[in-house]
Design a protein around this motif. Structure first.
Motif, PDB file in Angstrom:
ATOM      1  N   MET A   1      73.481   8.382  53.282  1.00 34.28           N
ATOM      2  CA  MET A   1      72.284   8.160  54.064  1.00 34.28           C
ATOM      3  C   MET A   1      72.293   6.721  54.583  1.00 34.28           C
ATOM      4  SD  MET A   1      68.308   7.966  52.756  1.00 34.28           S
ATOM      5  CE  MET A   1      68.112   9.706  52.521  1.00 34.28           C
ATOM      6  N   PHE A   2      71.923   6.587  55.850  1.00 32.63           N
ATOM      7  CA  PHE A   2      71.751   5.275  56.456  1.00 32.63           C
ATOM      8  C   PHE A   2      70.304   5.146  56.924  1.00 32.63           C
ATOM      9  CE2 PHE A   2      76.261   5.942  56.734  1.00 32.63           C
ATOM     10  CZ  PHE A   2      76.775   4.698  56.429  1.00 32.63           C
ATOM     11  N   VAL A   3      69.750   3.969  56.743  1.00 28.96           N
ATOM     12  CA  VAL A   3      68.351   3.713  57.088  1.00 28.96           C
ATOM     13  C   VAL A   3      68.300   2.643  58.174  1.00 28.96           C
ATOM     14  CG1 VAL A   3      66.102   3.000  56.210  1.00 28.96           C
ATOM     15  CG2 VAL A   3      67.715   4.140  54.681  1.00 28.96           C
ATOM     16  N   THR A   4      67.472   2.871  59.173  1.00 31.43           N
ATOM     17  CA  THR A   4      67.171   1.845  60.166  1.00 31.43           C
ATOM     18  C   THR A   4      65.660   1.774  60.301  1.00 31.43           C
ATOM     19  OG1 THR A   4      67.363   3.422  61.998  1.00 31.43           O
ATOM     20  CG2 THR A   4      69.309   2.103  61.498  1.00 31.43           C
ATOM     21  N   VAL A   5      65.177   0.616  60.681  1.00 29.97           N
ATOM     22  CA  VAL A   5      63.746   0.445  60.914  1.00 29.97           C
ATOM     23  C   VAL A   5      63.530  -0.172  62.291  1.00 29.97           C
ATOM     24  CG1 VAL A   5      63.120   0.229  58.479  1.00 29.97           C
ATOM     25  CG2 VAL A   5      63.667  -1.807  59.760  1.00 29.97           C
ATOM     26  N   GLU A   6      62.443   0.209  62.903  1.00 29.52           N
ATOM     27  CA  GLU A   6      62.048  -0.363  64.184  1.00 29.52           C
ATOM     28  C   GLU A   6      60.899  -1.320  63.911  1.00 29.52           C
ATOM     29  OE1 GLU A   6      61.907   2.437  67.593  1.00 29.52           O
ATOM     30  OE2 GLU A   6      62.392   3.927  66.046  1.00 29.52           O
ATOM     31  N   GLU A   7      61.240  -2.587  63.728  1.00 27.02           N
ATOM     32  CA  GLU A   7      60.241  -3.588  63.374  1.00 27.02           C
ATOM     33  C   GLU A   7      59.104  -3.663  64.389  1.00 27.02           C
ATOM     34  OE1 GLU A   7      61.960  -7.390  62.570  1.00 27.02           O
ATOM     35  OE2 GLU A   7      63.243  -6.603  60.972  1.00 27.02           O
ATOM     36  N   ASP A   8      59.410  -3.458  65.666  1.00 27.08           N
ATOM     37  CA  ASP A   8      58.384  -3.558  66.694  1.00 27.08           C
ATOM     38  C   ASP A   8      57.371  -2.414  66.619  1.00 27.08           C
ATOM     39  OD1 ASP A   8      60.574  -1.938  67.534  1.00 27.08           O
ATOM     40  OD2 ASP A   8      59.876  -2.035  69.600  1.00 27.08           O
ATOM     41  N   LYS A   9      57.717  -1.323  65.953  1.00 30.61           N
ATOM     42  CA  LYS A   9      56.784  -0.207  65.768  1.00 30.61           C
ATOM     43  C   LYS A   9      55.957  -0.354  64.492  1.00 30.61           C
ATOM     44  CE  LYS A   9      57.940   4.043  66.622  1.00 30.61           C
ATOM     45  NZ  LYS A   9      58.682   5.340  66.629  1.00 30.61           N
ATOM     46  N   CYS A  10      56.443  -1.131  63.549  1.00 32.43           N
ATOM     47  CA  CYS A  10      55.812  -1.269  62.235  1.00 32.43           C
ATOM     48  C   CYS A  10      54.383  -1.789  62.365  1.00 32.43           C
ATOM     49  CB  CYS A  10      56.628  -2.210  61.357  1.00 32.43           C
ATOM     50  SG  CYS A  10      55.945  -2.449  59.703  1.00 32.43           S
ATOM     51  N   VAL A  11      53.459  -1.140  61.644  1.00 28.68           N
ATOM     52  CA  VAL A  11      52.054  -1.566  61.645  1.00 28.68           C
ATOM     53  C   VAL A  11      51.668  -2.246  60.334  1.00 28.68           C
ATOM     54  CG1 VAL A  11      51.332   0.159  63.340  1.00 28.68           C
ATOM     55  CG2 VAL A  11      51.236   0.716  60.894  1.00 28.68           C
ATOM     56  N   ALA A  12      52.659  -2.589  59.523  1.00 26.01           N
ATOM     57  CA  ALA A  12      52.469  -3.340  58.281  1.00 26.01           C
ATOM     58  C   ALA A  12      51.587  -2.617  57.266  1.00 26.01           C
ATOM     59  CB  ALA A  12      51.922  -4.734  58.583  1.00 26.01           C
ATOM     60  N   GLY A  13      51.707  -1.294  57.232  1.00 26.31           N
ATOM     61  CA  GLY A  13      50.920  -0.510  56.288  1.00 26.31           C
ATOM     62  C   GLY A  13      51.392  -0.631  54.850  1.00 26.31           C
ATOM     63  N   GLY A  14      52.666  -0.940  54.657  1.00 18.37           N
ATOM     64  CA  GLY A  14      53.208  -1.153  53.317  1.00 18.37           C
ATOM     65  C   GLY A  14      53.505   0.114  52.533  1.00 18.37           C
ATOM     66  N   GLN A  15      53.330   1.269  53.132  1.00 21.13           N
ATOM     67  CA  GLN A  15      53.582   2.526  52.422  1.00 21.13           C
ATOM     68  C   GLN A  15      55.048   2.648  52.003  1.00 21.13           C
ATOM     69  OE1 GLN A  15      51.067   4.460  51.507  1.00 21.13           O
ATOM     70  NE2 GLN A  15      49.740   3.014  52.543  1.00 21.13           N
ATOM     71  N   CYS A  16      55.947   2.137  52.816  1.00 19.56           N
ATOM     72  CA  CYS A  16      57.369   2.208  52.490  1.00 19.56           C
ATOM     73  C   CYS A  16      57.698   1.399  51.236  1.00 19.56           C
ATOM     74  CB  CYS A  16      58.216   1.751  53.670  1.00 19.56           C
ATOM     75  SG  CYS A  16      57.868   0.077  54.246  1.00 19.56           S
ATOM     76  N   VAL A  17      57.056   0.265  51.104  1.00 20.16           N
ATOM     77  CA  VAL A  17      57.293  -0.595  49.938  1.00 20.16           C
ATOM     78  C   VAL A  17      56.788   0.078  48.670  1.00 20.16           C
ATOM     79  CG1 VAL A  17      56.867  -2.856  48.917  1.00 20.16           C
ATOM     80  CG2 VAL A  17      57.171  -2.651  51.379  1.00 20.16           C
ATOM     81  N   VAL A  18      55.651   0.732  48.762  1.00 13.33           N
ATOM     82  CA  VAL A  18      55.109   1.459  47.615  1.00 13.33           C
ATOM     83  C   VAL A  18      56.028   2.614  47.237  1.00 13.33           C
ATOM     84  CG1 VAL A  18      53.172   2.875  46.814  1.00 13.33           C
ATOM     85  CG2 VAL A  18      52.725   0.807  48.136  1.00 13.33           C
ATOM     86  N   ALA A  19      56.526   3.334  48.229  1.00 15.83           N
ATOM     87  CA  ALA A  19      57.368   4.505  47.980  1.00 15.83           C
ATOM     88  C   ALA A  19      58.776   4.141  47.510  1.00 15.83           C
ATOM     89  CB  ALA A  19      57.458   5.361  49.241  1.00 15.83           C
ATOM     90  N   ALA A  20      59.363   3.086  48.077  1.00 17.04           N
ATOM     91  CA  ALA A  20      60.755   2.735  47.774  1.00 17.04           C
ATOM     92  C   ALA A  20      60.933   1.214  47.744  1.00 17.04           C
ATOM     93  CB  ALA A  20      61.687   3.371  48.798  1.00 17.04           C
ATOM     94  N   PRO A  21      60.402   0.559  46.716  1.00 19.73           N
ATOM     95  CA  PRO A  21      60.458  -0.914  46.663  1.00 19.73           C
ATOM     96  C   PRO A  21      61.852  -1.505  46.523  1.00 19.73           C
ATOM     97  CG  PRO A  21      59.627  -0.032  44.594  1.00 19.73           C
ATOM     98  CD  PRO A  21      59.726   1.128  45.556  1.00 19.73           C
TER      99      PRO A  21
END
Length: 68
Positions: A1-21
């Motif tokens: 698995m490869f992960v990419t993020v689109e920083e410009d779309k991020c709304v800083a909700g932090g759900q990803c950090v809670v789910a996969a710190p």
């Protein structure tokens, strides 16, 4: 698995950090996602999938091969 993020779309909700710190963090100044591991270990796959699913901005992309 490869992960990419689109920083410009991020709304800083932090759900990803809670789910996969172990894979995601947030910048201190604005809360935008920081990808810690573009190729997470197998043990993290389920948490990473959850993070991608619950991301309010759909800013996390998962692929089975290295993105081009």
């Amino acid at each position: 698995m490869f992960v990419t993020v689109e920083e410009d779309k991020c709304v800083a909700g932090g759900q990803c950090v809670v789910a996969a710190p172990e894979v995601f963090d947030q910048r201190d100044d604005d809360g935008v996602v920081i990808l810690l591991h573009e190729k997470p270990p197998v043990e993290e796959f389920e948490r990473v999938r959850t993070a991608a699913t619950i991301c309010p901005a759909a800013a996390i992309r998962l692929t089975e091969s290295l993105p081009s």
